[in-house]
Design a protein around this motif. Structure first.
Motif, PDB file in Angstrom:
ATOM      1  N   VAL A 190       0.863  -1.182   0.000  1.00  0.00           N
ATOM      2  CA  VAL A 190       0.000   0.000   0.000  1.00  0.00           C
ATOM      3  C   VAL A 190       0.897   1.229   0.000  1.00  0.00           C
ATOM      4  O   VAL A 190       1.875   1.301   0.743  1.00  0.00           O
ATOM      5  CB  VAL A 190      -0.930   0.014   1.232  1.00  0.00           C
ATOM      6  CG1 VAL A 190      -1.689   1.316   1.339  1.00  0.00           C
ATOM      7  CG2 VAL A 190      -1.904  -1.146   1.159  1.00  0.00           C
ATOM      8  N   THR A 191       0.563   2.199  -0.831  1.00  0.00           N
ATOM      9  CA  THR A 191       1.297   3.470  -0.870  1.00  0.00           C
ATOM     10  C   THR A 191       0.745   4.407   0.205  1.00  0.00           C
ATOM     11  O   THR A 191      -0.263   4.091   0.857  1.00  0.00           O
ATOM     12  CB  THR A 191       1.135   4.137  -2.245  1.00  0.00           C
ATOM     13  OG1 THR A 191      -0.247   4.482  -2.420  1.00  0.00           O
ATOM     14  CG2 THR A 191       1.601   3.233  -3.376  1.00  0.00           C
ATOM     15  N   GLY A 192       1.365   5.568   0.346  1.00  0.00           N
ATOM     16  CA  GLY A 192       0.848   6.576   1.279  1.00  0.00           C
ATOM     17  C   GLY A 192      -0.571   6.992   0.918  1.00  0.00           C
ATOM     18  O   GLY A 192      -1.420   7.176   1.797  1.00  0.00           O
ATOM     19  N   GLU A 193      -0.826   7.135  -0.367  1.00  0.00           N
ATOM     20  CA  GLU A 193      -2.180   7.489  -0.804  1.00  0.00           C
ATOM     21  C   GLU A 193      -3.159   6.361  -0.502  1.00  0.00           C
ATOM     22  O   GLU A 193      -4.312   6.597  -0.167  1.00  0.00           O
ATOM     23  CB  GLU A 193      -2.189   7.827  -2.285  1.00  0.00           C
ATOM     24  CG  GLU A 193      -1.482   9.130  -2.577  1.00  0.00           C
ATOM     25  CD  GLU A 193      -1.400   9.420  -4.063  1.00  0.00           C
ATOM     26  OE1 GLU A 193      -1.563   8.489  -4.879  1.00  0.00           O
ATOM     27  OE2 GLU A 193      -1.163  10.587  -4.391  1.00  0.00           O
ATOM     28  N   GLY A 194      -2.695   5.123  -0.610  1.00  0.00           N
ATOM     29  CA  GLY A 194      -3.537   3.979  -0.274  1.00  0.00           C
ATOM     30  C   GLY A 194      -3.877   3.941   1.204  1.00  0.00           C
ATOM     31  O   GLY A 194      -4.997   3.600   1.588  1.00  0.00           O
ATOM     32  N   GLU A 195      -2.910   4.293   2.047  1.00  0.00           N
ATOM     33  CA  GLU A 195      -3.173   4.372   3.481  1.00  0.00           C
ATOM     34  C   GLU A 195      -4.221   5.436   3.780  1.00  0.00           C
ATOM     35  O   GLU A 195      -5.112   5.229   4.603  1.00  0.00           O
ATOM     36  CB  GLU A 195      -1.883   4.673   4.248  1.00  0.00           C
ATOM     37  CG  GLU A 195      -0.934   3.509   4.302  1.00  0.00           C
ATOM     38  CD  GLU A 195       0.309   3.807   5.116  1.00  0.00           C
ATOM     39  OE1 GLU A 195       0.212   4.522   6.141  1.00  0.00           O
ATOM     40  OE2 GLU A 195       1.381   3.333   4.721  1.00  0.00           O
ATOM     41  N   HIS A 196      -4.099   6.565   3.094  1.00  0.00           N
ATOM     42  CA  HIS A 196      -5.088   7.630   3.275  1.00  0.00           C
ATOM     43  C   HIS A 196      -6.474   7.150   2.834  1.00  0.00           C
ATOM     44  O   HIS A 196      -7.460   7.358   3.531  1.00  0.00           O
ATOM     45  CB  HIS A 196      -4.682   8.888   2.492  1.00  0.00           C
ATOM     46  CG  HIS A 196      -5.730   9.941   2.523  1.00  0.00           C
ATOM     47  ND1 HIS A 196      -5.985  10.700   3.638  1.00  0.00           N
ATOM     48  CD2 HIS A 196      -6.616  10.333   1.582  1.00  0.00           C
ATOM     49  CE1 HIS A 196      -6.979  11.526   3.380  1.00  0.00           C
ATOM     50  NE2 HIS A 196      -7.379  11.312   2.140  1.00  0.00           N
ATOM     51  N   LEU A 197      -6.540   6.493   1.683  1.00  0.00           N
ATOM     52  CA  LEU A 197      -7.815   5.976   1.185  1.00  0.00           C
ATOM     53  C   LEU A 197      -8.405   4.988   2.177  1.00  0.00           C
ATOM     54  O   LEU A 197      -9.604   5.021   2.459  1.00  0.00           O
ATOM     55  CB  LEU A 197      -7.624   5.315  -0.183  1.00  0.00           C
ATOM     56  CG  LEU A 197      -8.862   4.638  -0.788  1.00  0.00           C
ATOM     57  CD1 LEU A 197      -9.995   5.638  -0.979  1.00  0.00           C
ATOM     58  CD2 LEU A 197      -8.493   3.979  -2.115  1.00  0.00           C
ATOM     59  N   PHE A 198      -7.585   4.117   2.748  1.00  0.00           N
ATOM     60  CA  PHE A 198      -8.064   3.157   3.736  1.00  0.00           C
ATOM     61  C   PHE A 198      -8.678   3.874   4.939  1.00  0.00           C
ATOM     62  O   PHE A 198      -9.749   3.493   5.413  1.00  0.00           O
ATOM     63  CB  PHE A 198      -6.935   2.234   4.195  1.00  0.00           C
ATOM     64  CG  PHE A 198      -7.371   1.284   5.268  1.00  0.00           C
ATOM     65  CD1 PHE A 198      -8.099   0.154   4.943  1.00  0.00           C
ATOM     66  CD2 PHE A 198      -7.067   1.535   6.599  1.00  0.00           C
ATOM     67  CE1 PHE A 198      -8.525  -0.724   5.938  1.00  0.00           C
ATOM     68  CE2 PHE A 198      -7.481   0.672   7.588  1.00  0.00           C
ATOM     69  CZ  PHE A 198      -8.217  -0.468   7.261  1.00  0.00           C
ATOM     70  N   LYS A 199      -8.007   4.915   5.423  1.00  0.00           N
ATOM     71  CA  LYS A 199      -8.536   5.658   6.576  1.00  0.00           C
ATOM     72  C   LYS A 199      -9.877   6.300   6.253  1.00  0.00           C
ATOM     73  O   LYS A 199     -10.798   6.279   7.068  1.00  0.00           O
ATOM     74  CB  LYS A 199      -7.528   6.726   7.018  1.00  0.00           C
ATOM     75  CG  LYS A 199      -6.302   6.155   7.681  1.00  0.00           C
ATOM     76  CD  LYS A 199      -5.297   7.237   8.008  1.00  0.00           C
ATOM     77  CE  LYS A 199      -4.011   6.650   8.534  1.00  0.00           C
ATOM     78  NZ  LYS A 199      -2.978   7.661   8.733  1.00  0.00           N
ATOM     79  N   VAL A 200      -9.996   6.847   5.051  1.00  0.00           N
ATOM     80  CA  VAL A 200     -11.256   7.473   4.647  1.00  0.00           C
ATOM     81  C   VAL A 200     -12.356   6.424   4.530  1.00  0.00           C
ATOM     82  O   VAL A 200     -13.483   6.624   4.990  1.00  0.00           O
ATOM     83  CB  VAL A 200     -11.090   8.259   3.322  1.00  0.00           C
ATOM     84  CG1 VAL A 200     -12.422   8.736   2.792  1.00  0.00           C
ATOM     85  CG2 VAL A 200     -10.145   9.444   3.532  1.00  0.00           C
ATOM     86  N   LEU A 201     -12.036   5.282   3.931  1.00  0.00           N
ATOM     87  CA  LEU A 201     -13.027   4.211   3.800  1.00  0.00           C
ATOM     88  C   LEU A 201     -13.415   3.652   5.161  1.00  0.00           C
ATOM     89  O   LEU A 201     -14.578   3.298   5.391  1.00  0.00           O
ATOM     90  CB  LEU A 201     -12.498   3.096   2.901  1.00  0.00           C
ATOM     91  CG  LEU A 201     -12.390   3.439   1.422  1.00  0.00           C
ATOM     92  CD1 LEU A 201     -11.705   2.295   0.669  1.00  0.00           C
ATOM     93  CD2 LEU A 201     -13.739   3.745   0.823  1.00  0.00           C
TER      94      LEU A 201
END
Length: 107
Positions: free
Chosen positions: A87-98
């Motif tokens: 997971v990239t940094g953007e993916g981590e952010h997306l996970f938190k939002v989801l």
């Protein structure tokens, strides 16, 4: 602070819209894939993802391609031809939002 749902398109230049997910796709498979990849710091294979996310290989391939296109997940070839997903940094952010979205919908 986590950005609001409406700002997905600002995740990067390719934007969340590139993923082409409907609201149904936002919740379950994407969330479960990101969660499974995040749990493994050393990366995760597609076979492990199938088991952890409870999806078949065809579905996994579909979602991984979309997540890679949005730069939320990256693929590395390790030790010969072993594929590992991270997971990239953007993916981590997306996970938190989801995850927040999950909480809002479930409550």
């Amino acid at each position: 602070m986590i950005r609001p749902f409406a700002s997905f398109s600002s995740c990067n230049n390719s934007g969340f819209r590139l993923l082409g997910f409907s609201a149904r796709h936002l919740r379950e498979p994407t969330f479960e894939l990101l969660k499974a990849v995040l749990k493994k710091e050393e990366g995760i294979s597609k076979t492990q993802l199938v088991r952890r996310a409870n999806l078949n290989f065809g579905s996994i391939e579909h979602y991984l391609k979309r997540l890679q296109a949005g730069t939320f997940v990256r693929l590395e070839i390790v030790e010969g031809n072993w594929n590992r997903y991270y997971v990239t940094g953007e993916g981590e952010h997306l996970f938190k939002v989801l995850d927040e979205l999950h909480e809002l919908i479930d409550n």
